[in-house]
Design an enzyme around this catalytic site. Structure first.
Site, PDB file in Angstrom:
ATOM      1  N   ASP A   1     -43.049   1.435   0.003  1.00  0.00           N
ATOM      2  CA  ASP A   1     -41.993   2.280   0.562  1.00  0.00           C
ATOM      3  C   ASP A   1     -40.698   1.597   0.139  1.00  0.00           C
ATOM      4  O   ASP A   1     -40.326   0.550   0.654  1.00  0.00           O
ATOM      5  CB  ASP A   1     -42.154   2.336   2.080  1.00  0.00           C
ATOM      6  CG  ASP A   1     -41.005   3.065   2.767  1.00  0.00           C
ATOM      7  OD1 ASP A   1     -40.039   3.441   2.089  1.00  0.00           O
ATOM      8  OD2 ASP A   1     -41.066   3.237   3.998  1.00  0.00           O
TER       9      ASP A   1
ATOM     10  N   ALA B   1     -37.285   2.365  -0.147  1.00  0.00           N
ATOM     11  CA  ALA B   1     -35.932   2.814   0.184  1.00  0.00           C
ATOM     12  C   ALA B   1     -34.864   1.775  -0.189  1.00  0.00           C
ATOM     13  O   ALA B   1     -33.817   2.112  -0.715  1.00  0.00           O
ATOM     14  CB  ALA B   1     -35.855   3.150   1.675  1.00  0.00           C
TER      15      ALA B   1
ATOM     16  N   TYR C   1     -34.538  26.500 -12.945  1.00  0.00           N
ATOM     17  CA  TYR C   1     -35.625  26.344 -11.968  1.00  0.00           C
ATOM     18  C   TYR C   1     -36.686  25.366 -12.483  1.00  0.00           C
ATOM     19  O   TYR C   1     -37.175  24.525 -11.741  1.00  0.00           O
ATOM     20  CB  TYR C   1     -36.261  27.708 -11.671  1.00  0.00           C
ATOM     21  CG  TYR C   1     -37.226  27.665 -10.515  1.00  0.00           C
ATOM     22  CD1 TYR C   1     -36.786  27.952  -9.220  1.00  0.00           C
ATOM     23  CD2 TYR C   1     -38.562  27.312 -10.697  1.00  0.00           C
ATOM     24  CE1 TYR C   1     -37.660  27.902  -8.148  1.00  0.00           C
ATOM     25  CE2 TYR C   1     -39.447  27.255  -9.624  1.00  0.00           C
ATOM     26  CZ  TYR C   1     -38.992  27.548  -8.355  1.00  0.00           C
ATOM     27  OH  TYR C   1     -39.850  27.494  -7.285  1.00  0.00           O
TER      28      TYR C   1
ATOM     29  N   LYS D   1     -30.753   5.595   0.330  1.00  0.00           N
ATOM     30  CA  LYS D   1     -30.348   4.198   0.539  1.00  0.00           C
ATOM     31  C   LYS D   1     -29.925   3.598  -0.813  1.00  0.00           C
ATOM     32  O   LYS D   1     -28.783   3.744  -1.226  1.00  0.00           O
ATOM     33  CB  LYS D   1     -31.493   3.401   1.175  1.00  0.00           C
ATOM     34  CG  LYS D   1     -31.696   3.702   2.662  1.00  0.00           C
ATOM     35  CD  LYS D   1     -32.561   4.888   2.902  1.00  0.00           C
ATOM     36  CE  LYS D   1     -33.005   5.030   4.335  1.00  0.00           C
ATOM     37  NZ  LYS D   1     -33.713   6.294   4.562  1.00  0.00           N
TER      38      LYS D   1
ATOM     39  N   PHE E   1     -42.121   2.048   8.738  1.00  0.00           N
ATOM     40  CA  PHE E   1     -40.968   2.782   9.264  1.00  0.00           C
ATOM     41  C   PHE E   1     -41.478   3.970  10.101  1.00  0.00           C
ATOM     42  O   PHE E   1     -42.573   4.480   9.869  1.00  0.00           O
ATOM     43  CB  PHE E   1     -40.059   3.259   8.118  1.00  0.00           C
ATOM     44  CG  PHE E   1     -38.831   3.948   8.630  1.00  0.00           C
ATOM     45  CD1 PHE E   1     -37.874   3.244   9.344  1.00  0.00           C
ATOM     46  CD2 PHE E   1     -38.645   5.313   8.460  1.00  0.00           C
ATOM     47  CE1 PHE E   1     -36.755   3.887   9.862  1.00  0.00           C
ATOM     48  CE2 PHE E   1     -37.527   5.959   8.975  1.00  0.00           C
ATOM     49  CZ  PHE E   1     -36.589   5.237   9.674  1.00  0.00           C
ATOM     50  N   ASP E   2     -40.657   4.425  11.069  1.00  0.00           N
ATOM     51  CA  ASP E   2     -41.072   5.493  12.018  1.00  0.00           C
ATOM     52  C   ASP E   2     -41.648   6.731  11.332  1.00  0.00           C
ATOM     53  O   ASP E   2     -42.637   7.291  11.792  1.00  0.00           O
ATOM     54  CB  ASP E   2     -39.917   6.044  12.865  1.00  0.00           C
ATOM     55  CG  ASP E   2     -38.883   5.036  13.205  1.00  0.00           C
ATOM     56  OD1 ASP E   2     -39.154   3.835  13.067  1.00  0.00           O
ATOM     57  OD2 ASP E   2     -37.790   5.449  13.611  1.00  0.00           O
TER      58      ASP E   2
ATOM     59  N   HIS F   1     -35.912   9.866  21.181  1.00  0.00           N
ATOM     60  CA  HIS F   1     -34.611   9.190  21.128  1.00  0.00           C
ATOM     61  C   HIS F   1     -33.503  10.078  20.554  1.00  0.00           C
ATOM     62  O   HIS F   1     -32.338   9.904  20.877  1.00  0.00           O
ATOM     63  CB  HIS F   1     -34.713   7.886  20.346  1.00  0.00           C
ATOM     64  CG  HIS F   1     -35.187   8.050  18.945  1.00  0.00           C
ATOM     65  ND1 HIS F   1     -36.485   8.370  18.642  1.00  0.00           N
ATOM     66  CD2 HIS F   1     -34.544   7.963  17.762  1.00  0.00           C
ATOM     67  CE1 HIS F   1     -36.621   8.475  17.334  1.00  0.00           C
ATOM     68  NE2 HIS F   1     -35.455   8.235  16.770  1.00  0.00           N
TER      69      HIS F   1
HETATM   70  N1  F0G Z   1     -38.728   4.421   4.746  1.00  0.00           N
HETATM   71  C1  F0G Z   1     -37.794   3.587   5.237  1.00  0.00           C
HETATM   72  C2  F0G Z   1     -37.998   2.116   5.109  1.00  0.00           C
HETATM   73  C3  F0G Z   1     -36.649   4.107   5.849  1.00  0.00           C
HETATM   74  O1  F0G Z   1     -35.736   3.267   6.340  1.00  0.00           O
HETATM   75  C4  F0G Z   1     -36.483   5.511   5.938  1.00  0.00           C
HETATM   76  C5  F0G Z   1     -35.309   6.086   6.562  1.00  0.00           C
HETATM   77  C6  F0G Z   1     -37.492   6.335   5.404  1.00  0.00           C
HETATM   78  C7  F0G Z   1     -38.596   5.755   4.801  1.00  0.00           C
HETATM   79  C8  F0G Z   1     -37.401   7.828   5.461  1.00  0.00           C
HETATM   80  O2  F0G Z   1     -36.479   8.295   4.571  1.00  0.00           O
HETATM   81  O3  F0G Z   1     -34.711   9.376   5.983  1.00  0.00           O
HETATM   82  O4  F0G Z   1     -34.899   9.847   3.533  1.00  0.00           O
HETATM   83  O5  F0G Z   1     -36.580  10.733   5.098  1.00  0.00           O
HETATM   84  N2  F0G Z   1     -34.501   5.431   7.270  1.00  0.00           N
HETATM   85  C9  F0G Z   1     -33.271   5.897   7.870  1.00  0.00           C
HETATM   86  C10 F0G Z   1     -32.686   4.802   8.732  1.00  0.00           C
HETATM   87  C11 F0G Z   1     -33.343   7.212   8.551  1.00  0.00           C
HETATM   88  O6  F0G Z   1     -31.692   5.073   9.432  1.00  0.00           O
HETATM   89  O7  F0G Z   1     -33.165   3.665   8.685  1.00  0.00           O
HETATM   90  P1  F0G Z   1     -35.609   9.637   4.815  1.00  0.00           P
END
Ligand code: F0G
Length: 457
Positions: A214, A216, A72, A257, A124-125, A449
């Site tokens: 960010d 990824a 843990y 990613k 990102f969204d 979506h």
């Molecule tokens: N930042 C970027 C640039 C991303 O593309 C994503 C996720 C996230 C943050 C969030 O990360 O999914 O691990 O919580 N992108 C995916 C996509 C979902 O399909 O582009 P996560």
């Protein structure tokens, strides 16, 4: 004869996928209310919905799973994970999280307050979601070139420094940090240059602000810097990564990613005080500081994946596959975001189907046709994703209507890419016979979506 380029790995394990008929696909997509998220994955032949968590782990990563320490607290897996991150990024304090948005949640719980303004390059969204849900505002300062898919620019993820400077001049007191997304997913997997990172750092320093990256797809970003930016050709990916992150105070990362794992993420930072205040939210939302919502085996796989993901030969294989698909499409005259980005091909649906009204969801129409034609699943990045204006409840129509074809890492062969290209070509050839798109029959109040239900017009 010059030897052709080929993959820097071979295949040790395979996963069967099933061919389907057009009649089956027509039935399934109708049952799914023309929403590709509603499809069972077994109905999809080539799944390009996302490159997130869909990569193939290596033999070494699978071996690491067996070595996971599931204690843990204080597990050796945590230290393996932390040491890999610190070695690769140069950042000392590390918090594991279950994925990227969880890293945003923990960090923004400390840093983002109501009324704040967060400038960045096409957030990102989920990043935007974690800003807006705290009643703060994300301001997009991406360069204008990014919004014209025909324009060739080596770093379409760059921040427009004048736009950023204006935001800072007018409202620096409301800005907790500047966020750079590398590569910039929303503008087409487009990289940010080192030159731009340096300039953003200077503006941040001038106003005493933090820079968050960010990250990824940070390794893909480093690859583009090596290939495209003056003075970086002879540097290794790891050297470039260290320089990139030398301009950051904090990084958030979706390990799904560029760390080539199926789940995981982290926050890494320089500041011990910020680490301490983030730790409080880490424990509430994610778990104890040395596991943060992940199993010990996941931490091991991420550590190994980070080394593999920053290997030049791997990155070259990966990005050249995306280019391979993009170049075939360009050869057919199909409009895509150029130059070709790191993780996906973004088809410009407005230029593909110019006769479909935006009210009928152009990119979604194209994505449905591609599934029916070839069993290939892409994703709409257009008006459905853009959702309604929170105040007026009117549909928002973004400048670009894109269909993203995201390529999972180390999963498909170029034969699969040929199939995707042929499917799109068939639709391209009969595009004038597509007379109409879709209307919404049911939608959720936010993030619609994922669950939206559509009907043919
Ligand atoms: N930042 C970027 C640039 C991303 O593309 C994503 C996720 C996230 C943050 C969030 O990360 O999914 O691990 O919580 N992108 C995916 C996509 C979902 O399909 O582009 P996560």
């Amino acid at each position: 004869m010059e030897l052709p380029f080929s993959e820097s790995y071979r295949i040790k394990m395979v996963e069967p996928i099933r061919r389907t008929t057009r009649a089956e696909r027509e039935k399934w997509i109708k049952e799914a209310k023309y929403n590709l998220f509603n499809l069972k994955s077994e109905y999809v032949f080539v799944d390009l919905l996302t490159d997130s968590g869909t990569g193939a782990m290596s033999d070494r990563q699978w071996s690491e799973l067996m070595l996971g320490d599931e204690s843990y607290a204080g597990a050796s897996s945590f230290y393996k994970f932390k040491n890999a991150i610190t070695e690769i990024t140069g950042l000392e304090y590390v918090l594991p999280t279950h994925q990227g948005r969880a890293a945003e949640n923990v960090l923004f719980s400390v840093l983002v307050k109501e009324g704040n303004i967060v400038p960045g390059n096409s957030h990102f969204d989920t990043t935007k979601g974690h800003i807006e849900s705290r009643k703060a505002r994300a301001v997009d300062c991406t360069i204008d070139e990014a919004f014209d898919t025909t324009l060739i620019h080596p770093f379409k993820g760059n921040i427009d420094l004048d736009k950023l400077e204006k935001v800072m001049r007018e409202s620096a007191d409301k800005v907790p940090f500047i966020i750079l997304t590398i590569t910039c997913n929303s503008s087409g997997g487009q990289p940010v240059s080192i030159g731009n990172m340096k300039a953003v750092r200077q503006i941040a320093d001038k106003y005493g602000k933090k820079v968050i990256m960010d990250s990824a797809r940070f390794a893909e970003n480093a690859y583009f810097i090596k290939i495209r930016e003056e003075g970086y050709r002879d540097k290794t990916i790891r050297e470039i990564v260290r320089e990139m992150f030398s301009y950051a105070d904090v990084i958030t990362m979706s390990a799904k990613k560029d760390a080539i794992v199926n789940i995981g993420g982290f926050i890494a930072m320089r500041d011990k005080e910020l680490y301490k205040s983030s730790s409080v939210f880490e424990i509430v939302y994610e778990g104890y500081l040395t596991y943060g919502g992940l199993a010990g085996r996941d931490l091991n796989a991420i550590a190994q994946g980070l080394y593999e993901g920053t290997d030049f030969d791997y990155l070259e294989t990966r990005i050249r596959q995306v280019e391979y698909l993009g170049n075939i499409l360009l050869g057919y005259g199909i409009p895509i975001q150029q130059p070709i980005g790191g993780h996906a091909i973004f088809v410009d649906a407005k230029r593909f189907l110019p006769h479909i009204r935006k009210e009928e969801f152009v990119a979604q129409t194209l994505a449905v046709h591609l599934f029916v034609e070839a069993g290939v699943r892409g994703v709409e990045i257009g008006a459905l994703l853009a959702d309604r204006d929170p105040v007026t409840r009117e549909n928002r129509y973004p400048e670009l209507e894109l269909m993203r074809l995201a390529i999972p890492r180390r999963v498909y062969t170029n034969n699969h890419m040929d199939l995707v290209a042929a499917g799109l070509k068939n639709i391209w050839d009969r595009r004038n016979t597509i007379k109409s798109g879709f209307k919404i029959v049911r939608e959720a109040p936010i993030m619609r979506h994922f669950t939206i239900e559509l009907e043919k017009i």
